[in-house]
Design an enzyme around this catalytic site. Structure first.
Site, short mmCIF file in Angstrom:
data_model
loop_
_atom_site.label_atom_id
_atom_site.label_comp_id
_atom_site.label_asym_id
_atom_site.label_seq_id
_atom_site.Cartn_x
_atom_site.Cartn_y
_atom_site.Cartn_z
N LYS A 153 0.08 4.30 -0.25
CA LYS A 153 -0.53 5.49 0.36
C LYS A 153 -0.34 6.82 -0.79
CE LYS A 153 -0.21 3.04 4.61
NZ LYS A 153 -0.20 3.03 6.16
N HIS A 190 -9.71 0.53 4.78
CA HIS A 190 -8.28 0.89 5.44
C HIS A 190 -8.38 1.62 6.32
CE1 HIS A 190 -4.46 2.12 6.12
NE2 HIS A 190 -4.08 1.22 5.69
N ASN A 242 0.77 -1.25 -0.11
CA ASN A 242 -0.02 -0.10 0.03
C ASN A 242 0.85 1.40 -0.19
OD1 ASN A 242 -1.76 2.08 0.42
ND2 ASN A 242 -2.43 1.21 2.68
N GLU A 263 -5.22 -5.36 10.09
CA GLU A 263 -4.28 -4.48 10.60
C GLU A 263 -4.60 -3.65 11.84
OE1 GLU A 263 -2.37 -3.02 6.81
OE2 GLU A 263 -4.07 -1.91 6.78
P1 PGA Z 1 2.68 0.14 7.67
O1 PGA Z 1 1.26 0.43 6.84
O2 PGA Z 1 3.15 -1.18 6.91
O3 PGA Z 1 3.38 1.39 7.51
O4 PGA Z 1 2.27 0.09 9.29
C1 PGA Z 1 0.37 -0.95 6.73
C2 PGA Z 1 -1.03 -0.48 6.18
O5 PGA Z 1 -1.47 0.93 6.33
O6 PGA Z 1 -1.61 -1.19 5.06
#
Ligand code: PGA
Length: 236
Positions: free
Chosen positions: A8, A88, A6, A157
């Site tokens: 983002k 999410h 992801n 998550e």
């Molecule tokens: P992270 O994010 O690996 O930076 O903790 C995971 C996610 O939000 O899917």
């Protein structure tokens, strides 16, 4: 296994193209046959030819229309995208998406046969309230969601683990995955501070069918290392 990145609000279109090329050439060189998904930023979506499945981090549940700031199915069609991330925690907690809005989006893209990566996760406060309250909360995020949907992938998550460097213990991940998996057949990914240093251990756990990686996946090299861990675990 399923290894998902992801990205983002990171990587421009050009950077994403370079990133995708790096991942594709790695998959080819190493003969990787794991399911690899990448969710780029909206403006970095593009048509992609290769083994990586490109998905959208978000889209509104419409074909098109008057929804300022959103994209619809037409915009995903333009790039042949039929995979989407829904629920999410950043969309739920920062952008204020309610369970009703999440369900509406889920149903829209489900009707179209999209592959849906559906995320759930608890806050620290809920986790600290004890196992029963936490499991009830996690299950409440399945309300209105068709868990039998054939193109569903679920990602667990914990909100407090996302981007913080904190993770539940391996025992906790195993227990929670086991409890969650008693309710559905879809693959279940773990996400939240997965990185090169812990990915191998997480991927090796019973009931973990893959990982959803944020920050650590921004480095193509790190993401590739995690993909290779998954490949080696399946081969051995
Ligand atoms: P992270 O994010 O690996 O930076 O903790 C995971 C996610 O939000 O899917």
């Amino acid at each position: 296994m399923i290894i998902a990145a992801n990205l983002k609000t990171n990587l421009t279109r050009l950077q994403t193209t370079e990133y995708m090329n790096e991942i594709e050439s790695f998959l080819k060189t190493k003969n990787i046959n794991q399911e690899v998904l990448v969710f780029p930023a909206m403006s970095s979506l593009n048509s992609h030819v290769g083994n990586v499945i490109v998905g959208a981090q978000n889209a509104y549940g419409v074909q098109n229309g008057a929804f300022t700031g959103e994209i619809g199915k037409d915009h995903l069609d333009e790039f042949g995208i039929n995979t989407i991330l829904i629920g999410h925690s950043e969309r739920r907690h920062i952008l204020g998406e309610t369970q009703d809005a999440v369900v509406e989006k889920f149903n829209f893209y489900k009707e179209l046969g999209f592959k849906i990566v559906y995320c759930i996760g608890e806050s620290l406060q809920i986790r600290e309230a004890g196992n029963k309250i936490m499991m009830n909360y996690l299950n409440s995020q399945f309300e209105g969601i068709d868990l039998e949907y054939e193109n569903l992938i679920v990602a667990y998550e914990p909100v407090w683990a996302i981007g913080t460097g904190l993770t539940p213990t391996l025992e906790d991940i195993t227990t929670i995955h086991k409890e969650l998996k008693s309710g559905f057949k879809a693959p279940l990914l773990y996400g939240g501070s997965v990185k090169v240093t812990n990915a191998k251990d997480v991927l090796a756990l019973d009931g973990v069918d893959g990982v959803l990686v944020g920050s650590a996946a921004l480095y193509a090299e790190h993401f590739c290392t995690m993909i290779e861990y998954a490949q080696n675990l399946e081969v051995n």
